[in-house]
Design an enzyme around this catalytic site. Structure first.
Site, PDB file in Angstrom:
ATOM      1  N   LYS A  78      89.764  97.139 -71.620  1.00  0.00           N
ATOM      2  CA  LYS A  78      90.024  98.423 -70.968  1.00  0.00           C
ATOM      3  C   LYS A  78      88.692  99.143 -70.806  1.00  0.00           C
ATOM      4  O   LYS A  78      88.026  99.471 -71.790  1.00  0.00           O
ATOM      5  CB  LYS A  78      90.995  99.273 -71.781  1.00  0.00           C
ATOM      6  CG  LYS A  78      91.330 100.611 -71.117  1.00  0.00           C
ATOM      7  CD  LYS A  78      92.337 101.391 -71.947  1.00  0.00           C
ATOM      8  CE  LYS A  78      92.702 102.705 -71.288  1.00  0.00           C
ATOM      9  NZ  LYS A  78      93.663 103.477 -72.107  1.00  0.00           N
TER      10      LYS A  78
ATOM     11  N   LYS B 136      85.341 108.858 -73.106  1.00  0.00           N
ATOM     12  CA  LYS B 136      85.918 107.829 -73.966  1.00  0.00           C
ATOM     13  C   LYS B 136      85.012 106.602 -74.068  1.00  0.00           C
ATOM     14  O   LYS B 136      85.459 105.509 -74.396  1.00  0.00           O
ATOM     15  CB  LYS B 136      87.306 107.444 -73.450  1.00  0.00           C
ATOM     16  CG  LYS B 136      88.271 108.629 -73.389  1.00  0.00           C
ATOM     17  CD  LYS B 136      89.701 108.209 -73.082  1.00  0.00           C
ATOM     18  CE  LYS B 136      90.634 109.416 -73.102  1.00  0.00           C
ATOM     19  NZ  LYS B 136      92.055 109.029 -72.960  1.00  0.00           N
TER      20      LYS B 136
ATOM     21  N   LYS C  39      92.086  96.246 -67.524  1.00  0.00           N
ATOM     22  CA  LYS C  39      92.335  97.548 -66.903  1.00  0.00           C
ATOM     23  C   LYS C  39      91.026  98.253 -66.659  1.00  0.00           C
ATOM     24  O   LYS C  39      90.227  98.373 -67.600  1.00  0.00           O
ATOM     25  CB  LYS C  39      93.236  98.391 -67.814  1.00  0.00           C
ATOM     26  CG  LYS C  39      93.576  99.773 -67.265  1.00  0.00           C
ATOM     27  CD  LYS C  39      94.448 100.538 -68.246  1.00  0.00           C
ATOM     28  CE  LYS C  39      94.802 101.916 -67.676  1.00  0.00           C
ATOM     29  NZ  LYS C  39      95.586 102.735 -68.613  1.00  0.00           N
TER      30      LYS C  39
END
Length: 332
Positions: free
Chosen positions: A202, A225, A256
């Site tokens: 991700k 993040k 992702k």
């Protein structure tokens, strides 16, 4: 590679008619390749359109159950649930994630009551829909997301969702070691058949904005993040992440976002021979809708070509907000 030359070899021969193109098609897309992400909100009889995701809404629990029935009718085998937690139930520690009567758990139970075992229920495990700061985990005094303390909460969140009836636990937080911890907890709590689809690769992507609007975390997020989601420049690191998650007990892995990372999907499938899924994320969906609205291309053709690209790259399935429309097109 053959040494045939023109005119002995004319590659256009097999493209000359529709029946022949169908017979020689290498990649096949069906409704069973689709997972439909759905956003849950509070109330009854509620539909809240998401402005940054044209055609996508948040639904109250009763509406989620109806969408699940729609998915069954379309031949979509699985839905993915994401909650829009009310502001007064968010906290620094994301404690609402552990409430057995939270939005996620009520939606799981409503879908199970409505559809029985006719559909799979995939649930997101991460704290960002529940924290007041929008991060996926617990913070220290400097704002750094704590790994091991967060994993302890994620384990309880996963068991809470499995107790409610989830079929697939999908940890999207990118904390180190969380797959093993969740797998062990599921085994110890009589959930040996609950699958784990790990968000293994991700990336810290610019394509997540509309999703954060949909779950209500976008305006809350402090900082970024990047200390836990992956650097978009890295491919080898993704292979290490995937290898670790498989070793820890993941039944399938996810990449992702999707379209900008087709090379990662391909490498994962070739290297590990496990089910690989892609998430066609909110920004990718929104770009198709915006392009079609601007007259830059046919919406249906755009969405189907992109879904085929995921399958061609090696995906076993795709999470996409276009799932119901794609299924309609595939069902003819």
């Amino acid at each position: 590679m053959t040494n045939s030359n023109y005119p002995a070899t004319r590659l256009r021969r097999t493209r000359a008619s529709g029946w022949s193109r169908a017979m020689h098609r290498e990649t096949v897309l069906t409704p069973t390749d689709l997972i439909w992400p759905l956003f849950v909100t509070d109330g009854t009889g509620v539909e809240e359109p998401v402005a940054s995701l044209p055609g996508v809404s948040r639904w109250s629990v009763d509406g989620i159950a109806k969408r699940a029935k729609e998915a069954v009718d379309l031949g979509i085998p699985c839905i993915a649930l994401f909650p829009n937690t009310q502001a007064d139930k968010r906290s620094d520690d994301g404690a609402e994630a552990l409430n057995p009567d939270n939005l996620m758990c009520r939606a799981i139970k409503a879908v199970r009551d409505a559809c029985g075992s006719d559909i799979g229920i995939l649930t997101d495990v991460a704290l960002d829909p529940y924290t007041s700061h929008g991060q996926d985990g617990l913070l220290d005094d400097t704002g750094y997301v704590l790994n091991d303390d967060t994993v302890a909460v994620l384990v309880d969140q996963a068991v809470n969702q499995a107790d409610a009836g989830a079929d697939i636990i999908a940890p999207s937080d990118m904390m180190d070691g969380r797959v093993k911890a969740i797998r062990m907890a599921l085994e110890m709590n009589q959930h040996p058949n609950v699958q784990i689809m790990a968000y293994s690769a991700k990336y810290a992507s610019a394509f997540y904005g509309p999703f954060r609007d949909a779950v209500g975390s976008g305006g809350l997020l402090k900082g970024d993040k990047k200390s836990y989601q992956m650097d978009p420049a890295n491919g080898d690191e993704a292979m290490r992440e995937i290898a670790l998650d498989i070793a820890e007990g993941a039944d399938s892995v996810m990449v992702k976002p999707g379209l900008a990372y087709l090379d990662i999907i391909w490498r994962a499938k070739q290297q590990f021979h496990v089910p690989v899924f892609a998430y066609q994320v909110s920004g990718e969906y929104a770009l198709i809708e915006a392009g079609a609205a601007a007259g830059l291309g046919d919406r249906d053709a755009l969405l189907m070509e992109k879904l085929l690209a995921f399958k061609r790259a090696g995906c076993s399935g795709v999470l996409t907000y276009h799932a119901p429309r794609a299924a309609q097109l595939l069902n003819g």
